[in-house]
Design a protein around this motif. Structure first.
Motif, PDB file in Angstrom:
ATOM      1  N   LEU A   1       3.372   5.737 -14.785  1.00 43.72           N
ATOM      2  CA  LEU A   1       3.654   4.696 -13.687  1.00 43.72           C
ATOM      3  C   LEU A   1       3.260   5.485 -12.299  1.00 43.72           C
ATOM      4  O   LEU A   1       2.746   4.737 -11.451  1.00 43.72           O
ATOM      5  CB  LEU A   1       5.200   4.537 -13.639  1.00 43.72           C
ATOM      6  CG  LEU A   1       5.738   3.328 -12.668  1.00 43.72           C
ATOM      7  CD1 LEU A   1       4.722   1.892 -13.382  1.00 43.72           C
ATOM      8  CD2 LEU A   1       6.949   3.134 -12.883  1.00 43.72           C
ATOM      9  N   GLY A   2       3.374   6.739 -12.243  1.00 47.90           N
ATOM     10  CA  GLY A   2       3.240   7.262 -10.703  1.00 47.90           C
ATOM     11  C   GLY A   2       1.500   7.460 -10.600  1.00 47.90           C
ATOM     12  O   GLY A   2       1.000   7.157  -9.709  1.00 47.90           O
TER      13      GLY A   2
ATOM     14  N   ARG B   1      -0.577   5.187 -11.819  1.00 56.82           N
ATOM     15  CA  ARG B   1      -0.997   3.885 -11.439  1.00 56.82           C
ATOM     16  C   ARG B   1      -0.630   3.465  -9.987  1.00 56.82           C
ATOM     17  O   ARG B   1      -1.557   2.899  -9.357  1.00 56.82           O
ATOM     18  CB  ARG B   1      -0.081   2.566 -12.344  1.00 56.82           C
ATOM     19  CG  ARG B   1      -0.795   2.764 -13.872  1.00 56.82           C
ATOM     20  CD  ARG B   1       0.062   1.726 -14.693  1.00 56.82           C
ATOM     21  NE  ARG B   1      -0.318   0.514 -14.147  1.00 56.82           N
ATOM     22  CZ  ARG B   1      -1.041  -0.526 -14.574  1.00 56.82           C
ATOM     23  NH1 ARG B   1      -1.848   0.002 -15.551  1.00 56.82           N
ATOM     24  NH2 ARG B   1      -1.231  -1.481 -14.175  1.00 56.82           N
ATOM     25  N   TYR B   2       0.599   3.748  -9.649  1.00 56.05           N
ATOM     26  CA  TYR B   2       0.899   3.626  -8.340  1.00 56.05           C
ATOM     27  C   TYR B   2      -0.070   4.584  -7.220  1.00 56.05           C
ATOM     28  O   TYR B   2      -0.581   3.979  -6.155  1.00 56.05           O
ATOM     29  CB  TYR B   2       2.154   3.888  -7.854  1.00 56.05           C
ATOM     30  CG  TYR B   2       3.088   2.953  -8.094  1.00 56.05           C
ATOM     31  CD1 TYR B   2       3.199   1.796  -7.366  1.00 56.05           C
ATOM     32  CD2 TYR B   2       4.104   3.016  -9.318  1.00 56.05           C
ATOM     33  CE1 TYR B   2       4.232   0.796  -7.573  1.00 56.05           C
ATOM     34  CE2 TYR B   2       5.339   2.093  -9.212  1.00 56.05           C
ATOM     35  CZ  TYR B   2       5.029   1.023  -8.685  1.00 56.05           C
ATOM     36  OH  TYR B   2       6.016  -0.119  -8.855  1.00 56.05           O
ATOM     37  N   TYR B   3      -0.252   5.811  -7.534  1.00 53.93           N
ATOM     38  CA  TYR B   3      -1.272   6.478  -6.842  1.00 53.93           C
ATOM     39  C   TYR B   3      -2.677   5.790  -6.780  1.00 53.93           C
ATOM     40  O   TYR B   3      -3.537   5.910  -5.971  1.00 53.93           O
ATOM     41  CB  TYR B   3      -1.302   8.066  -7.474  1.00 53.93           C
ATOM     42  CG  TYR B   3      -2.361   8.894  -6.656  1.00 53.93           C
ATOM     43  CD1 TYR B   3      -2.253   9.358  -5.502  1.00 53.93           C
ATOM     44  CD2 TYR B   3      -3.819   8.948  -7.485  1.00 53.93           C
ATOM     45  CE1 TYR B   3      -3.207  10.197  -4.946  1.00 53.93           C
ATOM     46  CE2 TYR B   3      -4.460   9.941  -6.730  1.00 53.93           C
ATOM     47  CZ  TYR B   3      -4.150  10.399  -5.398  1.00 53.93           C
ATOM     48  OH  TYR B   3      -5.301  11.166  -4.868  1.00 53.93           O
TER      49      TYR B   3
ATOM     50  N   TYR C   1      -3.307   2.761  -7.070  1.00 53.45           N
ATOM     51  CA  TYR C   1      -3.389   1.444  -6.454  1.00 53.45           C
ATOM     52  C   TYR C   1      -3.354   1.876  -4.763  1.00 53.45           C
ATOM     53  O   TYR C   1      -4.252   1.079  -4.014  1.00 53.45           O
ATOM     54  CB  TYR C   1      -2.307   0.707  -6.746  1.00 53.45           C
ATOM     55  CG  TYR C   1      -1.813  -0.621  -5.704  1.00 53.45           C
ATOM     56  CD1 TYR C   1      -2.465  -1.762  -6.043  1.00 53.45           C
ATOM     57  CD2 TYR C   1      -1.231  -0.525  -4.663  1.00 53.45           C
ATOM     58  CE1 TYR C   1      -2.485  -2.886  -5.142  1.00 53.45           C
ATOM     59  CE2 TYR C   1      -1.028  -1.588  -3.909  1.00 53.45           C
ATOM     60  CZ  TYR C   1      -1.636  -2.620  -4.043  1.00 53.45           C
ATOM     61  OH  TYR C   1      -1.563  -3.823  -3.300  1.00 53.45           O
ATOM     62  N   TYR C   2      -2.561   2.878  -4.391  1.00 50.43           N
ATOM     63  CA  TYR C   2      -2.692   3.204  -3.052  1.00 50.43           C
ATOM     64  C   TYR C   2      -3.779   3.689  -2.493  1.00 50.43           C
ATOM     65  O   TYR C   2      -4.102   3.835  -1.272  1.00 50.43           O
ATOM     66  CB  TYR C   2      -1.217   3.942  -2.628  1.00 50.43           C
ATOM     67  CG  TYR C   2      -0.075   2.759  -2.258  1.00 50.43           C
ATOM     68  CD1 TYR C   2      -0.120   1.962  -1.577  1.00 50.43           C
ATOM     69  CD2 TYR C   2       0.820   3.037  -3.437  1.00 50.43           C
ATOM     70  CE1 TYR C   2       1.073   1.130  -1.391  1.00 50.43           C
ATOM     71  CE2 TYR C   2       2.070   2.312  -3.414  1.00 50.43           C
ATOM     72  CZ  TYR C   2       2.230   1.218  -2.491  1.00 50.43           C
ATOM     73  OH  TYR C   2       3.164   0.153  -2.371  1.00 50.43           O
TER      74      TYR C   2
ATOM     75  N   ARG D   1      -6.201  -0.747  -3.246  1.00 45.15           N
ATOM     76  CA  ARG D   1      -5.539  -1.152  -1.796  1.00 45.15           C
ATOM     77  C   ARG D   1      -6.467  -1.319  -0.698  1.00 45.15           C
ATOM     78  O   ARG D   1      -6.849  -2.272  -0.036  1.00 45.15           O
ATOM     79  CB  ARG D   1      -4.202  -0.546  -1.303  1.00 45.15           C
ATOM     80  CG  ARG D   1      -3.491  -1.177  -0.375  1.00 45.15           C
ATOM     81  CD  ARG D   1      -2.051  -0.808   0.004  1.00 45.15           C
ATOM     82  NE  ARG D   1      -1.188  -1.275   1.044  1.00 45.15           N
ATOM     83  CZ  ARG D   1      -0.586  -0.906   1.647  1.00 45.15           C
ATOM     84  NH1 ARG D   1       0.138   0.188   1.242  1.00 45.15           N
ATOM     85  NH2 ARG D   1       0.059  -1.239   2.832  1.00 45.15           N
TER      86      ARG D   1
END
Length: 70
Positions: free
Chosen positions: A34-35, A37-39, A41-42, A46
């Motif tokens: 999950l971390g 995936r967020y990394y 994305y950002y 984005r």
């Protein structure tokens, strides 16, 4: 020397400990994924979306969009 038979409580305790360790492992692995995936994305997705939006604004595509009527 004879082996002492394992009683049921000891066996269940070992099985429970194994299940708890498995749950902890799955939780840690899921947190890592999950971390990541967020990394991703950002840091990748984005900024690409923002660049594409700026490109559309520079081309004047925003003027061609339908107006919202309330």
């Amino acid at each position: 020397m004879q082996k002492k038979p394992i009683n049921a409580n000891s066996l269940l305790d070992k099985l429970h400990r194994g299940a708890v360790y498995a749950c902890i492992g799955v939780t840690l692995y899921g947190t890592y994924i999950l971390g990541m995936r967020y990394y991703h994305y950002y840091t990748v997705i984005r900024p690409e979306k923002q660049q594409a939006e700026l490109k559309l604004l520079d081309e004047g595509a925003a003027d061609k969009a339908k107006e919202l009527k309330y």
